[in-house]
Motif scaffolding. Structure first.
Motif, PDB file in Angstrom:
ATOM      1  N   TYR A   1       0.800  -1.225   0.000  1.00 34.81           N
ATOM      2  CA  TYR A   1       0.000   0.000   0.000  1.00 34.81           C
ATOM      3  C   TYR A   1       0.835   1.279   0.000  1.00 34.81           C
ATOM      4  CZ  TYR A   1      -3.894  -3.080   1.134  1.00 34.81           C
ATOM      5  OH  TYR A   1      -4.850  -4.064   1.091  1.00 34.81           O
TER       6      TYR A   1
ATOM      7  N   THR B   1      -1.788   5.791  -4.127  1.00 31.55           N
ATOM      8  CA  THR B   1      -2.975   6.580  -3.798  1.00 31.55           C
ATOM      9  C   THR B   1      -4.139   5.620  -3.547  1.00 31.55           C
ATOM     10  OG1 THR B   1      -3.759   6.724  -6.081  1.00 31.55           O
ATOM     11  CG2 THR B   1      -2.222   8.460  -5.323  1.00 31.55           C
ATOM     12  N   ARG B   2      -5.192   6.132  -2.957  1.00 30.52           N
ATOM     13  CA  ARG B   2      -6.370   5.288  -2.717  1.00 30.52           C
ATOM     14  C   ARG B   2      -6.945   4.778  -4.036  1.00 30.52           C
ATOM     15  NH1 ARG B   2      -6.589   4.653   2.404  1.00 30.52           N
ATOM     16  NH2 ARG B   2      -6.150   6.415   3.720  1.00 30.52           N
TER      17      ARG B   2
ATOM     18  N   ALA C   1      -7.673   0.956  -4.967  1.00 33.97           N
ATOM     19  CA  ALA C   1      -9.072   0.570  -5.139  1.00 33.97           C
ATOM     20  C   ALA C   1      -9.229  -0.474  -6.226  1.00 33.97           C
ATOM     21  CB  ALA C   1      -9.917   1.792  -5.466  1.00 33.97           C
TER      22      ALA C   1
ATOM     23  N   TYR D   1     -14.297   1.856   0.651  1.00 31.41           N
ATOM     24  CA  TYR D   1     -13.958   1.429  -0.705  1.00 31.41           C
ATOM     25  C   TYR D   1     -13.333   0.049  -0.671  1.00 31.41           C
ATOM     26  CZ  TYR D   1      -9.068   2.625   0.264  1.00 31.41           C
ATOM     27  OH  TYR D   1      -7.809   2.673   0.793  1.00 31.41           O
TER      28      TYR D   1
ATOM     29  N   ALA E   1     -10.403  -2.335  -1.570  1.00 31.82           N
ATOM     30  CA  ALA E   1      -8.966  -2.198  -1.812  1.00 31.82           C
ATOM     31  C   ALA E   1      -8.377  -3.524  -2.266  1.00 31.82           C
ATOM     32  CB  ALA E   1      -8.266  -1.725  -0.543  1.00 31.82           C
TER      33      ALA E   1
ATOM     34  N   ALA F   1      -7.871   3.643   9.182  1.00 36.23           N
ATOM     35  CA  ALA F   1      -8.572   2.776   8.240  1.00 36.23           C
ATOM     36  C   ALA F   1      -9.027   1.556   9.021  1.00 36.23           C
ATOM     37  CB  ALA F   1      -7.648   2.366   7.095  1.00 36.23           C
TER      38      ALA F   1
END
Length: 168
Positions: free
Chosen positions: A20, A24-25, A29, A56, A58, A89
């Motif tokens: 991770y 970025t997210r 995703a 979201y 991941a 998170a």
């Protein structure tokens, strides 16, 4: 871009932080198909606003997927410059899988009941109709099940001379 993950991250997710960090997210995703949610997320980030309860899907390592719920507060330096977000998170995969199973079960039930040739009425404690299928509407002479929901009482569906039997 993610720059730090606590030691608890691996214990909770079973994933190495390297899967991770630096990403970025959107890169993590699985899908950004939930366009409205992602649009709102990007607006908050661009405006340097707090992020609350953004969920979201991941992608981790070896094609594993997790649902993450994030919360974050913007961090600024002494001069007011934006430094990034600090937040949490939470792995909500179990909850999301349960919710998806419940929704699928509800859909199967709804298809079964709505497609039934038998009239189905569900009443609350005060005899108000809270659900009716099309077959029930047809049986009682209504065009649509929604019309049955407007009745003050299901007792109105019973012949007047038989209503006394409802309380026996």
């Amino acid at each position: 871009r993610l720059s730090y993950l606590s030691p608890e991250f691996t214990r909770i997710t079973g994933e190495p932080p390297e899967a991770y960090l630096g990403r970025t997210r959107e890169q993590i995703a699985v899908s950004t198909a939930e366009r409205e949610a992602w649009r709102r997320y990007r607006q908050l980030v661009e405006a340097r606003q707090p992020i609350r309860d953004f969920v979201y899907r991941a992608r981790g390592t070896e094609s594993s997927e997790r649902f993450l719920r994030i919360n974050g507060l913007p961090v600024f330096d002494e001069a007011g410059g934006f430094r990034g977000y600090r937040g949490t998170a939470t792995d909500v995969s179990g909850q999301m899988h349960i919710q998806a199973a419940l929704e699928a079960s509800e859909m199967r039930f709804r298809q079964l009941v709505e497609g039934s040739l038998q009239g189905v009425l569900v009443l609350d404690a005060n005899w108000r109709v809270i659900f009716a299928n099309q077959a029930a509407a047809d049986i009682y002479g209504y065009a649509a099940p929604e019309e049955l929901l407007t009745l003050p009482s299901a007792a109105e569906l019973v012949a007047p001379q038989d209503r006394h039997r409802l309380h026996e």
